[in-house]
Motif scaffolding. Structure first.
Motif, PDB file in Angstrom:
ATOM      1  N   MET A 107       0.844  -1.178   0.000  1.00 36.18           N
ATOM      2  CA  MET A 107       0.000   0.000   0.000  1.00 36.18           C
ATOM      3  C   MET A 107       0.889   1.241   0.000  1.00 36.18           C
ATOM      4  O   MET A 107       1.775   1.378   0.830  1.00 36.18           O
ATOM      5  CB  MET A 107      -0.887  -0.022   1.244  1.00 36.18           C
ATOM      6  N   ASP A 108       0.634   2.155  -0.928  1.00 41.91           N
ATOM      7  CA  ASP A 108       1.406   3.387  -1.011  1.00 41.91           C
ATOM      8  C   ASP A 108       0.837   4.424  -0.041  1.00 41.91           C
ATOM      9  O   ASP A 108      -0.361   4.517   0.161  1.00 41.91           O
ATOM     10  CB  ASP A 108       1.356   3.961  -2.429  1.00 41.91           C
ATOM     11  N   VAL A 109       1.728   5.215   0.528  1.00 39.00           N
ATOM     12  CA  VAL A 109       1.325   6.300   1.418  1.00 39.00           C
ATOM     13  C   VAL A 109       1.496   7.604   0.654  1.00 39.00           C
ATOM     14  O   VAL A 109       2.538   7.854   0.052  1.00 39.00           O
ATOM     15  CB  VAL A 109       2.194   6.307   2.702  1.00 39.00           C
ATOM     16  N   LEU A 110       0.460   8.438   0.689  1.00 38.48           N
ATOM     17  CA  LEU A 110       0.521   9.720  -0.004  1.00 38.48           C
ATOM     18  C   LEU A 110       1.240  10.751   0.843  1.00 38.48           C
ATOM     19  O   LEU A 110       1.088  10.783   2.065  1.00 38.48           O
ATOM     20  CB  LEU A 110      -0.889  10.232  -0.299  1.00 38.48           C
ATOM     21  N   SER A 111       1.989  11.602   0.174  1.00 34.89           N
ATOM     22  CA  SER A 111       2.591  12.727   0.886  1.00 34.89           C
ATOM     23  C   SER A 111       1.486  13.737   1.202  1.00 34.89           C
ATOM     24  O   SER A 111       0.370  13.660   0.671  1.00 34.89           O
ATOM     25  CB  SER A 111       3.665  13.391   0.025  1.00 34.89           C
TER      26      SER A 111
END
Length: 51
Positions: free
Chosen positions: A1-5
């Motif tokens: 899962m990617d984390v958004l800035s």
């Protein structure tokens, strides 16, 4: 899962609210669009709209 800035999250929020670029919809259509995301505004719309 990617984390958004923080910037990416802010841009995604603005895009979802159609605030990044001019939308082809009219003012009332945009109010309907945004009111669907906020239950409090849907109640306001019901009180303001003609019967």
């Amino acid at each position: 899962m990617d984390v958004l800035s923080r910037r990416e999250l802010n841009r995604a929020t603005l895009a979802r609210q159609q605030l990044l670029e001019r939308a082809p919809a009219g003012a009332l259509d945009m109010i309907e669009h945004l009111a669907g995301r906020r239950p409090g505004l849907a109640g306001l719309r019901g009180r303001v709209a003609p019967p």
